[in-house]
Each structure stands twice: as C-alpha cells, then as structure tokens.
Design a protein around this motif. Sequence first.
Motif, mmCIF file in Angstrom:
data_model
loop_
_atom_site.group_PDB
_atom_site.id
_atom_site.type_symbol
_atom_site.label_atom_id
_atom_site.label_comp_id
_atom_site.label_asym_id
_atom_site.label_seq_id
_atom_site.Cartn_x
_atom_site.Cartn_y
_atom_site.Cartn_z
ATOM 1 N N ASP A 268 17.615 -54.772 81.962
ATOM 2 C CA ASP A 268 16.180 -54.409 82.656
ATOM 3 C C ASP A 268 15.497 -55.172 82.012
ATOM 4 O O ASP A 268 15.355 -55.672 80.927
ATOM 5 N N GLU A 269 14.455 -55.759 82.965
ATOM 6 C CA GLU A 269 13.483 -57.296 82.392
ATOM 7 C C GLU A 269 12.659 -56.657 82.245
ATOM 8 O O GLU A 269 11.125 -57.817 81.769
ATOM 9 N N VAL A 270 12.296 -54.978 82.096
ATOM 10 C CA VAL A 270 10.728 -55.026 81.691
ATOM 11 C C VAL A 270 10.235 -54.355 80.294
ATOM 12 O O VAL A 270 9.208 -54.694 79.455
ATOM 13 N N LEU A 271 12.068 -53.391 80.095
ATOM 14 C CA LEU A 271 11.920 -52.740 78.833
ATOM 15 C C LEU A 271 13.103 -53.609 78.005
ATOM 16 O O LEU A 271 14.412 -53.973 78.483
ATOM 17 N N ASN A 272 13.284 -52.998 76.726
ATOM 18 C CA ASN A 272 14.619 -54.019 76.072
ATOM 19 C C ASN A 272 15.445 -52.581 76.137
ATOM 20 O O ASN A 272 15.051 -51.611 75.167
ATOM 21 N N PHE A 273 16.073 -52.858 77.031
ATOM 22 C CA PHE A 273 17.681 -51.541 77.166
ATOM 23 C C PHE A 273 18.173 -51.061 75.139
ATOM 24 O O PHE A 273 18.176 -50.287 75.283
ATOM 25 N N GLN A 274 17.376 -52.007 73.996
ATOM 26 C CA GLN A 274 18.867 -51.656 72.398
ATOM 27 C C GLN A 274 17.549 -50.668 72.548
ATOM 28 O O GLN A 274 17.899 -50.174 71.557
ATOM 29 N N HIS A 275 16.021 -51.123 72.575
ATOM 30 C CA HIS A 275 15.097 -50.000 72.184
ATOM 31 C C HIS A 275 16.178 -48.749 72.074
ATOM 32 O O HIS A 275 15.950 -47.505 71.589
ATOM 33 N N ALA A 276 16.182 -48.099 73.943
ATOM 34 C CA ALA A 276 16.680 -47.071 74.472
ATOM 35 C C ALA A 276 17.804 -46.670 73.530
ATOM 36 O O ALA A 276 17.885 -45.077 73.243
ATOM 37 N N VAL A 277 19.070 -47.396 73.417
ATOM 38 C CA VAL A 277 20.299 -46.850 73.346
ATOM 39 C C VAL A 277 19.957 -46.379 71.799
ATOM 40 O O VAL A 277 21.008 -45.247 71.246
ATOM 41 N N ASN A 278 19.397 -46.544 71.141
ATOM 42 C CA ASN A 278 18.795 -47.036 69.275
ATOM 43 C C ASN A 278 18.238 -45.578 69.551
ATOM 44 O O ASN A 278 19.065 -44.643 68.758
ATOM 45 N N TYR A 279 17.264 -45.152 70.402
ATOM 46 C CA TYR A 279 16.539 -44.043 70.031
ATOM 47 C C TYR A 279 17.289 -42.993 70.363
ATOM 48 O O TYR A 279 17.311 -42.044 69.691
ATOM 49 N N TYR A 280 17.819 -43.362 71.811
ATOM 50 C CA TYR A 280 18.726 -41.838 72.266
ATOM 51 C C TYR A 280 20.069 -42.198 71.267
ATOM 52 O O TYR A 280 21.080 -41.575 72.915
ATOM 53 N N SER A 281 20.950 -42.615 70.490
ATOM 54 C CA SER A 281 21.871 -42.900 69.126
ATOM 55 C C SER A 281 22.163 -41.292 69.346
ATOM 56 O O SER A 281 23.873 -41.225 69.522
ATOM 57 N N ASP B 207 8.898 -39.096 67.495
ATOM 58 C CA ASP B 207 9.410 -39.685 66.342
ATOM 59 C C ASP B 207 10.798 -39.768 66.081
ATOM 60 O O ASP B 207 11.546 -40.490 66.116
ATOM 61 N N LYS B 208 11.488 -37.838 66.010
ATOM 62 C CA LYS B 208 12.594 -37.389 65.906
ATOM 63 C C LYS B 208 13.400 -36.597 66.431
ATOM 64 O O LYS B 208 12.259 -35.319 66.754
ATOM 65 N N LEU B 209 14.309 -36.761 67.560
ATOM 66 C CA LEU B 209 14.307 -35.845 68.457
ATOM 67 C C LEU B 209 15.228 -34.176 67.925
ATOM 68 O O LEU B 209 15.776 -34.613 66.928
ATOM 69 N N LYS B 210 14.679 -33.592 68.120
ATOM 70 C CA LYS B 210 15.410 -32.147 67.599
ATOM 71 C C LYS B 210 16.607 -31.374 68.689
ATOM 72 O O LYS B 210 17.356 -30.871 68.103
ATOM 73 N N HIS B 211 16.124 -32.057 69.680
ATOM 74 C CA HIS B 211 17.122 -31.693 70.199
ATOM 75 C C HIS B 211 18.257 -32.802 71.371
ATOM 76 O O HIS B 211 17.903 -32.291 72.627
ATOM 77 N N PRO B 212 18.973 -33.321 70.813
ATOM 78 C CA PRO B 212 19.315 -34.776 71.387
ATOM 79 C C PRO B 212 20.022 -34.148 72.446
ATOM 80 O O PRO B 212 20.357 -34.824 73.798
ATOM 81 N N GLU B 213 20.685 -33.201 72.392
ATOM 82 C CA GLU B 213 22.162 -32.471 73.668
ATOM 83 C C GLU B 213 21.208 -32.698 74.777
ATOM 84 O O GLU B 213 22.131 -32.130 75.676
ATOM 85 N N PRO C 251 14.238 -45.533 80.125
ATOM 86 C CA PRO C 251 12.812 -44.710 80.002
ATOM 87 C C PRO C 251 12.112 -45.520 78.605
ATOM 88 O O PRO C 251 13.216 -46.672 78.451
ATOM 89 N N ALA C 252 10.651 -46.294 78.805
ATOM 90 C CA ALA C 252 9.967 -46.564 77.986
ATOM 91 C C ALA C 252 9.902 -45.712 76.336
ATOM 92 O O ALA C 252 9.496 -44.614 76.477
ATOM 93 N N VAL C 253 10.545 -46.514 75.492
ATOM 94 C CA VAL C 253 10.487 -45.567 74.524
ATOM 95 C C VAL C 253 9.191 -45.453 73.316
ATOM 96 O O VAL C 253 8.625 -44.344 72.567
ATOM 97 N N ALA C 254 8.529 -46.872 73.611
ATOM 98 C CA ALA C 254 7.181 -46.585 72.822
ATOM 99 C C ALA C 254 6.071 -46.984 73.747
ATOM 100 O O ALA C 254 5.643 -48.212 74.004
ATOM 101 N N PRO C 255 5.657 -46.936 74.896
ATOM 102 C CA PRO C 255 4.703 -47.292 76.614
ATOM 103 C C PRO C 255 3.530 -47.374 75.316
ATOM 104 O O PRO C 255 3.136 -47.820 75.831
ATOM 105 N N TYR C 256 3.240 -46.875 74.580
ATOM 106 C CA TYR C 256 1.773 -47.339 73.925
ATOM 107 C C TYR C 256 1.465 -48.759 73.583
ATOM 108 O O TYR C 256 0.648 -49.396 73.764
ATOM 109 N N THR C 257 2.867 -49.240 73.368
ATOM 110 C CA THR C 257 3.401 -50.151 72.851
ATOM 111 C C THR C 257 3.116 -51.531 74.005
ATOM 112 O O THR C 257 2.548 -52.276 74.331
ATOM 113 N N LEU C 258 4.314 -50.644 74.513
ATOM 114 C CA LEU C 258 4.091 -52.006 76.076
ATOM 115 C C LEU C 258 3.004 -52.054 77.210
ATOM 116 O O LEU C 258 2.689 -52.961 77.832
ATOM 117 N N LEU C 259 1.887 -50.919 77.106
ATOM 118 C CA LEU C 259 1.020 -51.141 77.269
ATOM 119 C C LEU C 259 -0.023 -51.292 76.814
ATOM 120 O O LEU C 259 -1.274 -52.377 77.546
#
Length: 186
Positions: free
Chosen positions: A142-155, A126-132, A86-94
């Motif tokens: 992933d050559e388009v998105l930094n995978f670590q951003h998603a791993v951290n955001y969806y931790s 900003d903050k996931l209220k229902h991560p489950e 997933p794109a975590v911050a597409p507004y930056t990427l685009l």
Amino acid sequence: MAKRVIYIHGFNSSQKSYKAVRFGELMANYDVDYCVPNLNHEPLQAIIKLEQLITPNTVLLGSSLGGFFATYLSQRYQIPAVVINPAVAPYTLLQPLLGPNYNPYQDYYYDLNNSHINALKALAVDKLKHPELLYLLQQTGDEVLNFQHAVNYYSQCKQLVEFGGDHSYTGFESTFANIVDFLKIT
C-alpha cells in the motif's frame, strides 16, 4: 428479509470505484440488498448517511477511509465488517491536504478544514471492543497507508495480509470467497 451489504468507499472516491462495482457484480448472484452510497468530504454527514442505511441485517465492506467508517459503525452497532487497506488514523493522513480539494469522481470542489479533522478524531475507536466482528484485508505494498498501522490496530481481528499489492488492493477478486464467508452472505 435479505441481508443488506453496504460498501463504503474511500476519500475522494465514489460509488463507481472499481471495488464497489466489482463487488456489486458478485452480489448480483446473491439475495442481498447491495448499497453503495456516495459520500462527500464531511465525515459527520457521511456517518449519518451510513447510519440511516443500517438495518437489523446489515454487514459492511469498507476501503481506506471507508474502512475507518466501517470500523466505527461495526463497533457502535455490533455488526460485521470487512476493512480493505483501511485508514487507521485518517485525521493524521489528511492534515497535509487541508485547504482546497477536488473530488474528480463526484466532480465537486471543497475546502478540507480542521472541523473535518476534528470530526474524524471524534469517530476514532481507540480500543476495539468487538474485534471478532472485523476482518482486515491488507496488502503490504500500500503506497498511501502504512500497512503496519492496520496490522497492529486490528491485531485481535481476523486478518489476511498479502505481500505486495497496492492501495487499490491488487487482485481484489481473489478475496471474494473470504469476504462472503466472513459476512455470512448466502
């Protein structure tokens, strides 16, 4: 009532994307209402179109920008979603793509402008209220998105992080059983 499964494609893609079609072939074996709407470049129009498809028994599957939209909808309506690279911050990427663009899969030209960027910022959770309710499928290659951003955001979410791969999610078919299980598709 059959479960509705909505697949949300990524930026400059269409309902004919490989993952959308392959997952649809799998869904043909289940009693589900499988929807893959064509979404254009306007984030608010895309969200409105997706919201109109949500029923009480809906689950989501989103890839790239579709994963961003699926996250927003999951948290707003408290429905399960699987997000793929997933794109975590597409507004930056685009941001670097502002100006004239072409969607080859839907065959139309458009201008990407700051109103689109601002609309994406407004949809950011900003903050996931229902991560489950979220399941991250991420490949480190992933050559388009930094995978670590998603791993951290969806931790706080269930995750399947695979070494290698690419933005298209190499070997997508190998995740079918995990997706079906998480989304409780019977």
